[in-house]
Write a protein that holds these residues in place. Structure first.
Motif, short mmCIF file in Angstrom:
data_model
loop_
_atom_site.label_atom_id
_atom_site.label_comp_id
_atom_site.label_asym_id
_atom_site.label_seq_id
_atom_site.Cartn_x
_atom_site.Cartn_y
_atom_site.Cartn_z
N ALA A 1 5.37 2.00 1.32
CA ALA A 1 5.77 2.70 2.64
C ALA A 1 5.58 4.18 2.80
O ALA A 1 6.12 4.77 1.68
CB ALA A 1 7.12 2.49 3.20
N LYS A 2 4.70 4.60 3.40
CA LYS A 2 4.72 6.42 3.48
C LYS A 2 4.62 6.69 4.92
O LYS A 2 4.70 6.04 5.88
CB LYS A 2 3.34 6.46 2.85
CG LYS A 2 2.07 5.97 3.61
CD LYS A 2 0.78 6.08 2.99
CE LYS A 2 0.43 7.70 3.05
NZ LYS A 2 -0.90 8.02 2.57
N TYR B 1 15.13 5.66 1.04
CA TYR B 1 14.82 6.69 0.46
C TYR B 1 13.62 6.55 -0.81
O TYR B 1 13.57 5.43 -1.35
CB TYR B 1 16.12 7.58 -0.35
CG TYR B 1 16.84 6.50 -1.09
CD1 TYR B 1 16.57 6.39 -2.48
CD2 TYR B 1 17.83 5.63 -0.49
CE1 TYR B 1 17.78 5.65 -3.25
CE2 TYR B 1 18.83 4.98 -1.20
CZ TYR B 1 18.50 4.83 -2.48
OH TYR B 1 19.47 4.30 -3.28
N SER B 2 13.25 7.63 -1.16
CA SER B 2 12.30 7.56 -2.27
C SER B 2 12.81 7.89 -3.64
O SER B 2 13.92 8.43 -3.81
CB SER B 2 11.25 8.77 -1.91
OG SER B 2 10.69 8.69 -0.66
N ASN C 1 8.90 0.57 -4.40
CA ASN C 1 7.73 0.30 -3.93
C ASN C 1 7.44 -1.31 -4.50
O ASN C 1 7.81 -1.71 -5.66
CB ASN C 1 6.69 1.16 -4.48
CG ASN C 1 6.71 2.23 -3.87
OD1 ASN C 1 7.06 2.74 -2.54
ND2 ASN C 1 6.61 3.61 -4.67
N PRO C 2 6.46 -2.11 -3.75
CA PRO C 2 6.12 -3.47 -4.28
C PRO C 2 5.30 -3.31 -5.46
O PRO C 2 4.68 -2.49 -5.92
CB PRO C 2 5.26 -3.82 -3.02
CG PRO C 2 5.72 -3.21 -1.75
CD PRO C 2 5.95 -1.84 -2.39
N SER D 1 3.54 12.36 1.05
CA SER D 1 3.74 11.60 2.11
C SER D 1 4.87 10.13 1.84
O SER D 1 5.18 9.38 2.77
CB SER D 1 2.57 10.88 2.80
OG SER D 1 1.63 11.92 3.23
N TYR D 2 4.99 10.10 0.47
CA TYR D 2 6.03 8.88 0.08
C TYR D 2 7.15 9.67 -0.39
O TYR D 2 8.00 8.99 -0.96
CB TYR D 2 5.44 8.46 -1.13
CG TYR D 2 3.87 7.61 -1.20
CD1 TYR D 2 4.12 6.36 -0.71
CD2 TYR D 2 2.78 8.28 -1.31
CE1 TYR D 2 2.85 5.46 -0.49
CE2 TYR D 2 1.77 7.66 -1.02
CZ TYR D 2 1.73 6.39 -0.62
OH TYR D 2 0.66 5.49 -0.39
N SER D 3 7.48 10.72 0.16
CA SER D 3 8.73 11.50 -0.11
C SER D 3 9.74 11.73 1.16
O SER D 3 9.22 12.33 1.95
CB SER D 3 8.52 12.99 -0.61
OG SER D 3 9.68 13.69 -0.99
N TYR D 4 10.78 11.04 1.13
CA TYR D 4 11.53 11.08 2.62
C TYR D 4 12.88 10.35 2.19
O TYR D 4 13.10 9.68 1.25
CB TYR D 4 10.79 10.34 3.66
CG TYR D 4 10.19 8.95 3.23
CD1 TYR D 4 11.05 7.89 3.06
CD2 TYR D 4 9.03 8.77 2.79
CE1 TYR D 4 10.76 6.73 2.58
CE2 TYR D 4 8.40 7.67 2.49
CZ TYR D 4 9.33 6.51 2.40
OH TYR D 4 8.60 5.32 1.98
#
Length: 481
Positions: A174-175, A205-206, A154-155, A214-217
Motif C-alpha cells: 500500500a502506498k 502506519y508504516s 507489507n505482503p 510514498s510508503y511513509s504515512y
C-alpha cells in the motif's frame, strides 16, 4: 458518550457492514452472528461490560478531563507512576477474562493511540505532520470508546529490503498514489490486521527502513470506508462448542489481508505523510515502544499465569505431582512467570517523565520481549509433556451425549475428576498447546513485536553499556589497579 458496554459495541460493529471476506464469501447480515466471528465478538463485548461492573468500574474507567464522562483507562495518558500502575491493573483485568489469548483486545491499539499523543513533539517538529489531528482524533476515540484494528506489514512477496522500489509496474504494498484537496489516496495491500472487520476503525502506519516517501504515512479510517476490504484467513477454531474448543470458540481473532482500492483518507484523518524521518523516529524515539510494550508484557504475564494454573490442575488431576521431573517442569513455569513479572514491575519502577508523560523504562520491556518468544513455545511444550497421552484421549462433547457414555465415564475418569470434567480440562490444555488455535498462539507470540533476531539486534543497539565499560577500564585495566 464515554465508556460503552458490550451491546453498544456489537450494535456498532453490525451497523458498519464493513467489507469482510472469509473462505471465499463476503460476510452478509450481522457479522456478530457469523460462525467465524461470533465467539470473539461476544468475548470482546464482555470486556466492555466490565467497564460498567460496579466493583471494577473505578479500576476500568476514569473521569475524562474534557467531558467529565467515565472513559476507558486504556485511553489514560499517564503522567505519574500510579497512572502506569492503573493502566496495568486494567489491562490485566481484561486479560484475565481471556487467559491473555486476545492479543488485539481493544486496550492494545488504544495504547498505541495514546503513544501517538505522547509523541506529539515529533509531529510538531517535522513537515507534513498534523499533531492537531492526532490530539483531536484521540479525544474523539476516547470519548466514544472506539475500537481499532491496525496494519503495518507489507505482503511477503519479496523480502528484499528494496523490492518496493525496483521499478516494478505492479503495485502490491500500500502506498500513496495521489494527494489532493480532500486527502491522500492509498492503493495496495497490507498485513496483518488481527480482528480486521470487527472494529470501529483501522489505524494504518508504516515501519522504519523505507526509502520512498510514498510508503511513509499514518492515519485512521472507519472500517467501512469505501474501497477498504478485509480478506480473512480460514478460522482456526476447531468447533463452536466451548467444551470441544474452549479457547478457539471464544477467542479466535481472525487475521486479515487489508486491500486498499484507491481509498481516500480525509486530511483530518491523516497523522503524517511523505516523511521518512518521522516513520523512522516514531519507532525509535517516540513513546510507542514504551507504552505498547507495557501493555503487551502486562497481558503476557496473565497468559503465563493461566498456563501455570492449567499445568498444575493437570498434575493434580492425574496425581503426578510426586515425580521430580514433573516438579521441575512446574518450577520452570514459575520461573518464567516471576521473570516476566519482574520485567514489568522494573519498567514501572524505572519510569521517567518525557515531555510531560510518565513512560516506563524501555530496557526491562525490551528484555521481556526478547525473552517471551523463547519462553512461550517451551511453556506449551511443557503442557504437552505433562499431558502426554491424556492430550490425545479427549473425546468430544457429542461422545458424552451418546450411548458410549458409560464406557467413557468408566475409563477416562481420574483421581479427582469425573471423565467429563477430566476431558474438559485436558481439552483446555490441548487448545492451548496443540490445536490450530494453540499453534497460532505460539507463532503469534514468537513474532508479536517482530523477528526475534531483529529484537535482539535492537536491544544490542539501544542498551547503554558505556558506563559499564568505563568502570571496567578505570577499575581493572588502569595502570593503578
Amino acid at each position: 458518550m464515554g465508556a460503552i458496554n458490550g451491546s453498544d459495541y456489537i450494535k456498532r460493529i453490525n451497523q458498519l457492514n464493513s467489507e469482510v471476506w472469509i473462505e471465499g464469501e463476503r460476510v452478509t447480515g450481522n457479522i456478530s452472528e457469523h460462525v467465524a466471528f461470533k465467539g470473539i465478538i461476544k468475548s470482546q463485548a464482555r470486556l466492555y461490560d466490565l467497564q460498567h461492573n460496579e466493583p471494577l468500574k473505578k479500576m476500568m474507567t476514569y473521569e475524562s478531563p474534557k467531558s467529565g464522562e467515565r472513559v476507558g483507562v486504556s485511553f489514560l495518558l499517564p503522567t505519574t507512576k500510579e497512572d502506569l500502575r492503573q493502566r496495568r491493573l486494567m489491562i490485566q483485568e481484561w486479560a484475565k477474562t481471556n487467559a491473555g489469548m486476545m492479543g488485539r483486545s481493544p486496550d492494545y491499539m488504544n495504547t498505541v493511540l495514546v503513544s501517538l499523543v505522547a509523541s506529539k513533539r515529533i509531529f510538531e517538529e517535522n513537515e507534513n505532520c498534523f499533531p492537531e489531528n492526532v490530539l483531536s482524533f484521540y479525544e474523539k476515540a476516547s470519548e466514544n470508546d472506539w475500537s481499532f484494528t491496525h496494519t503495518f506489514i507489507n505482503p511477503q512477496v519479496n523480502r528484499s529490503p528494496y523490492h518496493l522500489f525496483d521499478g516494478s509496474e505492479e503495485l502490491i504494498a500500500a502506498k500513496i498514489v495521489d494527494r489532493n484537496k480532500e486527502g491522500i489516496v492509498i492503493k495496495g495491500a497490507k498485513l496483518l490486521a488481527t480482528q480486521g472487520g470487527i472494529t470501529d476503525e483501522i489505524i494504518v502506519y508504516s515501519i522504519a527502513g523505507i526509502i520512498d516517501k510514498s510508503y511513509s504515512y499514518s492515519f485512521s479510517i472507519p472500517s467501512n470506508t469505501p474501497g477498504l476490504k478485509f480478506i480473512c484467513r480460514q478460522p482456526f477454531g476447531q468447533s463452536d462448542s466451548t467444551y470441544d474448543s474452549p479457547l478457539g470458540a471464544r477467542f479466535e481473532e481472525s487475521d486479515a489481508l487489508v486491500v486498499f482500492d484507491h481509498v481516500l483518507v480525509p486530511w483530518d484523518r491523516v497523522f503524517y505523510y511523505d516523511n521518512i524521518e518521522v516513520t523512522d523516529t516514531l519507532s525509535l524515539k517516540g513513546a510507542f515502544a514504551k507504552l505498547a510494550l507495557h501493555q503487551v508484557v502486562s497481558r503476557q504475564v496473565i497468559k503465563v499465569e493461566f498456563i501455570l494454573g492449567v499445568a498444575q490442575m493437570m498434575v493434580d488431576t492425574i496425581n503426578s505431582g510426586n515425580y521430580q521431573h514433573v516438579q521441575e517442569k512446574i518450577a520452570e513455569i514459575i520461573v518464567a512467570l516471576e521473570t516476566m513479572k519482574a520485567f514489568l514491575i522494573a519498567s514501572e519502577a524505572g519510569a521517567t517523565k518525557e515531555n510531560g508523560y510518565m513512560l516506563p523504562d524501555l530496557n526491562p520491556l525490551y528484555a521481556a520481549i526478547n525473552t517471551f518468544p523463547r519462553l512461550y513455545p517451551r511453556l506449551t511444550e511443557i503442557l504437552q509433556l505433562l499431558g502426554a497421552s491424556g492430550l490425545v484421549s479427549i473425546p468430544s462433547e457429542r461422545d458424552f451425549q451418546s450411548e458410549i457414555r458409560e464406557d467413557i465415564d468408566l475409563y477416562l475418569q481420574s483421581t479427582t475428576k469425573s471423565a467429563k470434567e477430566r476431558v474438559k480440562l485436558f481439552r483446555l490444555a490441548w487448545d492451548t498447546c496443540m490445536s490450530a488455535f494453540g499453534s497460532r498462539q505460539t507463532l503469534y507470540e514468537r513474532y508479536f513485536f517482530g523477528d526475534p533476531i531483529r529484537l535482539s539486534s535492537m536491544l544490542y543497539q539501544t542498551y547503554n553499556r558505556n558506563d559499564l565499560m568505563e568502570r571496567v577500564e578505570n577499575q581493572f585495566l588502569s595502570e593503578d589497579y
